[in-house]
Design a protein around this motif. Sequence first.
Motif, PDB file in Angstrom:
ATOM      1  N   PRO A  96      -9.242 -16.575   9.683  1.00  0.00           N
ATOM      2  CA  PRO A  96     -10.420 -16.343   8.836  1.00  0.00           C
ATOM      3  C   PRO A  96     -10.641 -14.868   8.505  1.00  0.00           C
ATOM      4  CG  PRO A  96     -10.941 -17.899  10.583  1.00  0.00           C
ATOM      5  CD  PRO A  96      -9.606 -17.327  10.915  1.00  0.00           C
ATOM      6  N   ALA A  97     -10.452 -13.997   9.485  1.00  0.00           N
ATOM      7  CA  ALA A  97     -10.657 -12.567   9.250  1.00  0.00           C
ATOM      8  C   ALA A  97      -9.626 -12.021   8.269  1.00  0.00           C
ATOM      9  CB  ALA A  97     -10.586 -11.800  10.569  1.00  0.00           C
ATOM     10  N   LEU A  98      -8.390 -12.443   8.397  1.00  0.00           N
ATOM     11  CA  LEU A  98      -7.337 -11.970   7.500  1.00  0.00           C
ATOM     12  C   LEU A  98      -7.558 -12.474   6.081  1.00  0.00           C
ATOM     13  CD1 LEU A  98      -4.330 -12.524   9.928  1.00  0.00           C
ATOM     14  CD2 LEU A  98      -5.132 -10.293   9.095  1.00  0.00           C
ATOM     15  N   VAL A  99      -7.871 -13.752   5.942  1.00  0.00           N
ATOM     16  CA  VAL A  99      -8.153 -14.299   4.615  1.00  0.00           C
ATOM     17  C   VAL A  99      -9.355 -13.579   4.001  1.00  0.00           C
ATOM     18  CG1 VAL A  99      -8.933 -16.355   3.362  1.00  0.00           C
ATOM     19  CG2 VAL A  99      -7.133 -16.553   5.080  1.00  0.00           C
ATOM     20  N   GLY A 100     -10.311 -13.230   4.836  1.00  0.00           N
ATOM     21  CA  GLY A 100     -11.493 -12.525   4.354  1.00  0.00           C
ATOM     22  C   GLY A 100     -11.224 -11.125   3.854  1.00  0.00           C
ATOM     23  N   MET A 101     -10.031 -10.596   4.117  1.00  0.00           N
ATOM     24  CA  MET A 101      -9.674  -9.255   3.645  1.00  0.00           C
ATOM     25  C   MET A 101      -8.917  -9.276   2.328  1.00  0.00           C
ATOM     26  SD  MET A 101      -8.424  -7.554   7.264  1.00  0.00           S
ATOM     27  CE  MET A 101      -8.116  -5.919   6.576  1.00  0.00           C
ATOM     28  N   LEU A 102      -8.528 -10.447   1.847  1.00  0.00           N
ATOM     29  CA  LEU A 102      -7.688 -10.518   0.655  1.00  0.00           C
ATOM     30  C   LEU A 102      -8.348  -9.904  -0.577  1.00  0.00           C
ATOM     31  CD1 LEU A 102      -6.135 -14.097   1.028  1.00  0.00           C
ATOM     32  CD2 LEU A 102      -4.991 -11.900   1.364  1.00  0.00           C
ATOM     33  N   TYR A 103      -9.668 -10.005  -0.667  1.00  0.00           N
ATOM     34  CA  TYR A 103     -10.365  -9.480  -1.834  1.00  0.00           C
ATOM     35  C   TYR A 103     -10.109  -7.991  -2.043  1.00  0.00           C
ATOM     36  CZ  TYR A 103     -13.834  -6.908   0.864  1.00  0.00           C
ATOM     37  OH  TYR A 103     -14.448  -5.990   1.692  1.00  0.00           O
ATOM     38  N   GLN A 104      -9.756  -7.286  -0.965  1.00  0.00           N
ATOM     39  CA  GLN A 104      -9.550  -5.844  -1.056  1.00  0.00           C
ATOM     40  C   GLN A 104      -8.337  -5.479  -1.924  1.00  0.00           C
ATOM     41  OE1 GLN A 104      -9.769  -3.795   2.762  1.00  0.00           O
ATOM     42  NE2 GLN A 104     -11.074  -5.410   3.587  1.00  0.00           N
ATOM     43  N   ILE A 105      -7.453  -6.439  -2.149  1.00  0.00           N
ATOM     44  CA  ILE A 105      -6.292  -6.178  -3.002  1.00  0.00           C
ATOM     45  C   ILE A 105      -6.746  -5.787  -4.394  1.00  0.00           C
ATOM     46  CG2 ILE A 105      -4.261  -7.228  -4.084  1.00  0.00           C
ATOM     47  CD1 ILE A 105      -4.056  -9.040  -1.603  1.00  0.00           C
ATOM     48  N   ASP A 106      -7.703  -6.520  -4.938  1.00  0.00           N
ATOM     49  CA  ASP A 106      -8.211  -6.224  -6.271  1.00  0.00           C
ATOM     50  C   ASP A 106      -9.398  -5.268  -6.244  1.00  0.00           C
ATOM     51  OD1 ASP A 106      -6.569  -8.125  -7.976  1.00  0.00           O
ATOM     52  OD2 ASP A 106      -7.415  -9.523  -6.529  1.00  0.00           O
ATOM     53  N   GLU A 107     -10.264  -5.450  -5.254  1.00  0.00           N
ATOM     54  CA  GLU A 107     -11.480  -4.639  -5.202  1.00  0.00           C
ATOM     55  C   GLU A 107     -11.168  -3.170  -4.952  1.00  0.00           C
ATOM     56  OE1 GLU A 107     -15.672  -4.108  -5.314  1.00  0.00           O
ATOM     57  OE2 GLU A 107     -14.438  -5.862  -5.804  1.00  0.00           O
ATOM     58  N   ASP A 109      -7.730  -2.024  -4.694  1.00  0.00           N
ATOM     59  CA  ASP A 109      -6.333  -1.746  -5.038  1.00  0.00           C
ATOM     60  C   ASP A 109      -5.509  -1.499  -3.783  1.00  0.00           C
ATOM     61  OD1 ASP A 109      -4.374  -1.598  -6.978  1.00  0.00           O
ATOM     62  OD2 ASP A 109      -4.555   0.557  -7.240  1.00  0.00           O
ATOM     63  N   ASP A 110      -5.715  -2.333  -2.776  1.00  0.00           N
ATOM     64  CA  ASP A 110      -5.075  -2.146  -1.478  1.00  0.00           C
ATOM     65  C   ASP A 110      -3.670  -2.750  -1.492  1.00  0.00           C
ATOM     66  OD1 ASP A 110      -4.284  -2.273   1.276  1.00  0.00           O
ATOM     67  OD2 ASP A 110      -6.387  -2.005   1.831  1.00  0.00           O
ATOM     68  N   ASP A 111      -2.681  -1.899  -1.693  1.00  0.00           N
ATOM     69  CA  ASP A 111      -1.304  -2.363  -1.797  1.00  0.00           C
ATOM     70  C   ASP A 111      -0.732  -2.806  -0.458  1.00  0.00           C
ATOM     71  OD1 ASP A 111      -1.325  -1.848  -4.488  1.00  0.00           O
ATOM     72  OD2 ASP A 111      -0.510   0.173  -4.294  1.00  0.00           O
ATOM     73  N   PHE A 112      -1.201  -2.215   0.642  1.00  0.00           N
ATOM     74  CA  PHE A 112      -0.673  -2.603   1.942  1.00  0.00           C
ATOM     75  C   PHE A 112      -1.000  -4.060   2.248  1.00  0.00           C
ATOM     76  CE2 PHE A 112       0.610   1.619   3.311  1.00  0.00           C
ATOM     77  CZ  PHE A 112       1.601   1.327   4.232  1.00  0.00           C
ATOM     78  N   ILE A 113      -2.210  -4.484   1.938  1.00  0.00           N
ATOM     79  CA  ILE A 113      -2.569  -5.887   2.156  1.00  0.00           C
ATOM     80  C   ILE A 113      -1.720  -6.787   1.270  1.00  0.00           C
ATOM     81  CG2 ILE A 113      -4.398  -7.595   1.831  1.00  0.00           C
ATOM     82  CD1 ILE A 113      -6.397  -5.541   2.789  1.00  0.00           C
ATOM     83  N   ALA A 114      -1.578  -6.431   0.008  1.00  0.00           N
ATOM     84  CA  ALA A 114      -0.798  -7.256  -0.919  1.00  0.00           C
ATOM     85  C   ALA A 114       0.643  -7.401  -0.463  1.00  0.00           C
ATOM     86  CB  ALA A 114      -0.854  -6.641  -2.322  1.00  0.00           C
ATOM     87  N   GLU A 115       1.207  -6.335   0.077  1.00  0.00           N
ATOM     88  CA  GLU A 115       2.621  -6.347   0.422  1.00  0.00           C
ATOM     89  C   GLU A 115       2.893  -6.921   1.811  1.00  0.00           C
ATOM     90  OE1 GLU A 115       3.661  -2.284  -0.105  1.00  0.00           O
ATOM     91  OE2 GLU A 115       3.479  -2.362  -2.291  1.00  0.00           O
ATOM     92  N   ASN A 138      -9.731 -21.469  -5.171  1.00  0.00           N
ATOM     93  CA  ASN A 138     -11.093 -21.042  -5.516  1.00  0.00           C
ATOM     94  C   ASN A 138     -11.060 -20.059  -6.683  1.00  0.00           C
ATOM     95  OD1 ASN A 138     -13.713 -20.080  -5.659  1.00  0.00           O
ATOM     96  ND2 ASN A 138     -13.961 -19.919  -3.441  1.00  0.00           N
ATOM     97  N   LYS A 139     -11.519 -20.491  -7.841  1.00  0.00           N
ATOM     98  CA  LYS A 139     -11.481 -19.664  -9.053  1.00  0.00           C
ATOM     99  C   LYS A 139     -12.417 -18.469  -8.977  1.00  0.00           C
ATOM    100  CE  LYS A 139     -12.399 -23.176 -11.702  1.00  0.00           C
ATOM    101  NZ  LYS A 139     -12.690 -23.990 -12.906  1.00  0.00           N
ATOM    102  N   ASP A 140     -13.333 -18.468  -8.008  1.00  0.00           N
ATOM    103  CA  ASP A 140     -14.237 -17.331  -7.866  1.00  0.00           C
ATOM    104  C   ASP A 140     -13.554 -16.132  -7.199  1.00  0.00           C
ATOM    105  OD1 ASP A 140     -16.345 -18.698  -9.027  1.00  0.00           O
ATOM    106  OD2 ASP A 140     -17.053 -19.503  -7.110  1.00  0.00           O
ATOM    107  N   ASN A 141     -12.415 -16.373  -6.568  1.00  0.00           N
ATOM    108  CA  ASN A 141     -11.678 -15.272  -5.947  1.00  0.00           C
ATOM    109  C   ASN A 141     -10.881 -14.510  -6.995  1.00  0.00           C
ATOM    110  OD1 ASN A 141     -12.599 -15.852  -3.321  1.00  0.00           O
ATOM    111  ND2 ASN A 141     -11.043 -17.450  -3.086  1.00  0.00           N
ATOM    112  N   SER A 142     -10.590 -13.256  -6.723  1.00  0.00           N
ATOM    113  CA  SER A 142      -9.951 -12.396  -7.713  1.00  0.00           C
ATOM    114  C   SER A 142      -8.458 -12.704  -7.842  1.00  0.00           C
ATOM    115  CB  SER A 142     -10.161 -10.924  -7.360  1.00  0.00           C
ATOM    116  OG  SER A 142      -9.692 -10.643  -6.054  1.00  0.00           O
ATOM    117  N   LEU A 143      -7.885 -12.243  -8.953  1.00  0.00           N
ATOM    118  CA  LEU A 143      -6.543 -12.626  -9.363  1.00  0.00           C
ATOM    119  C   LEU A 143      -5.476 -12.364  -8.314  1.00  0.00           C
ATOM    120  CD1 LEU A 143      -4.373 -13.494 -11.390  1.00  0.00           C
ATOM    121  CD2 LEU A 143      -4.480 -11.192 -12.366  1.00  0.00           C
ATOM    122  N   TYR A 144      -5.293 -11.091  -7.935  1.00  0.00           N
ATOM    123  CA  TYR A 144      -4.163 -10.797  -7.075  1.00  0.00           C
ATOM    124  C   TYR A 144      -4.423 -11.139  -5.619  1.00  0.00           C
ATOM    125  CZ  TYR A 144       0.153  -9.430  -9.128  1.00  0.00           C
ATOM    126  OH  TYR A 144       1.380  -9.481  -9.721  1.00  0.00           O
ATOM    127  N   ALA A 145      -5.682 -11.313  -5.261  1.00  0.00           N
ATOM    128  CA  ALA A 145      -5.972 -11.865  -3.938  1.00  0.00           C
ATOM    129  C   ALA A 145      -5.468 -13.298  -3.872  1.00  0.00           C
ATOM    130  CB  ALA A 145      -7.464 -11.802  -3.664  1.00  0.00           C
TER     131      ALA A 145
END
Length: 297
Positions: A96-107, A109-115, A138-145
Amino acid sequence: MIRFDLDSKPLKIENSMNIKKYTEPVSSLLTYGDARNLRDWSEYMALGFNQEHIQELIKVIQDEDLDNRNAEGAEVWAQVHAWRTLGKLQAIEAIPALVGMLYQIDEYDDDFIAEEFPDVFALIGIAAIPALSEYLLNKDNSLYARVCAAHSICQIALIEDQARSECVARLEASLKPYRDNDGSMNGLIISYLIDLKAVESIDVIRSAYNDECVDLHVCGDCEDVEIELGIRENRSTPRPQFYNPFQSLDLDDDEDDYDYREASSAPTTYFRDSKKIGRNDPCPCGSGKKYKKCCLN
């Protein structure tokens, strides 16, 4: 405060307020230094980590003081080291904590999380699939997350053979509402289905292409995908062409206000040379910009 020279090892300063929040060996991650220098994540296990440290590691990745926008010196890398360690520990509790950080990829621009998160979730394994699938749908979540969630599902299947059918079904389910998805997202989901050799998903893939809902930059057209999946051997039509409005433009990443519609050039033929385009890869249109700063948007 810790000052860290990327060319040297960090100094462990015991009076750091952040270090005092944590016990060993978790606190050692705050002085471990540049995460880019560590390719073998098994090294974290040599520090003495075990299941008893999972909750404290989760606290690290959620610690706002250690966020790379707030921390300084070696502490900037603490959360990266922590999520890698959680992966090596196969920490189901951290999902849950890791999934909860995915938004930071778009919010942010966190490349480390994305990669890195696809590899982290792959280490955690099958237990992460439901949460990742829910996030992806969930369509409310951002694209690259959402794309990272899809990539993570793919990576799990590549490591866990018994999870392949479920992962293909989850990815296919996320492609079915292709009219509501971003075209780049559809293309990337298709690329992950290609990675999994998901011939069984060809019907929904064809439908997405027939309705022109797929970004051709990612995997090419439907014939390219069919060739990748082994459904056909050769193309029956010429490769698709599209205009490249970025040719001959020397632009910095910050020049986002340029009116690209006023630029013109000859049509460019697409040649797919990899299975997917990373958000930080050079854009295949030839602009010289990163994909995330160019045709992705």
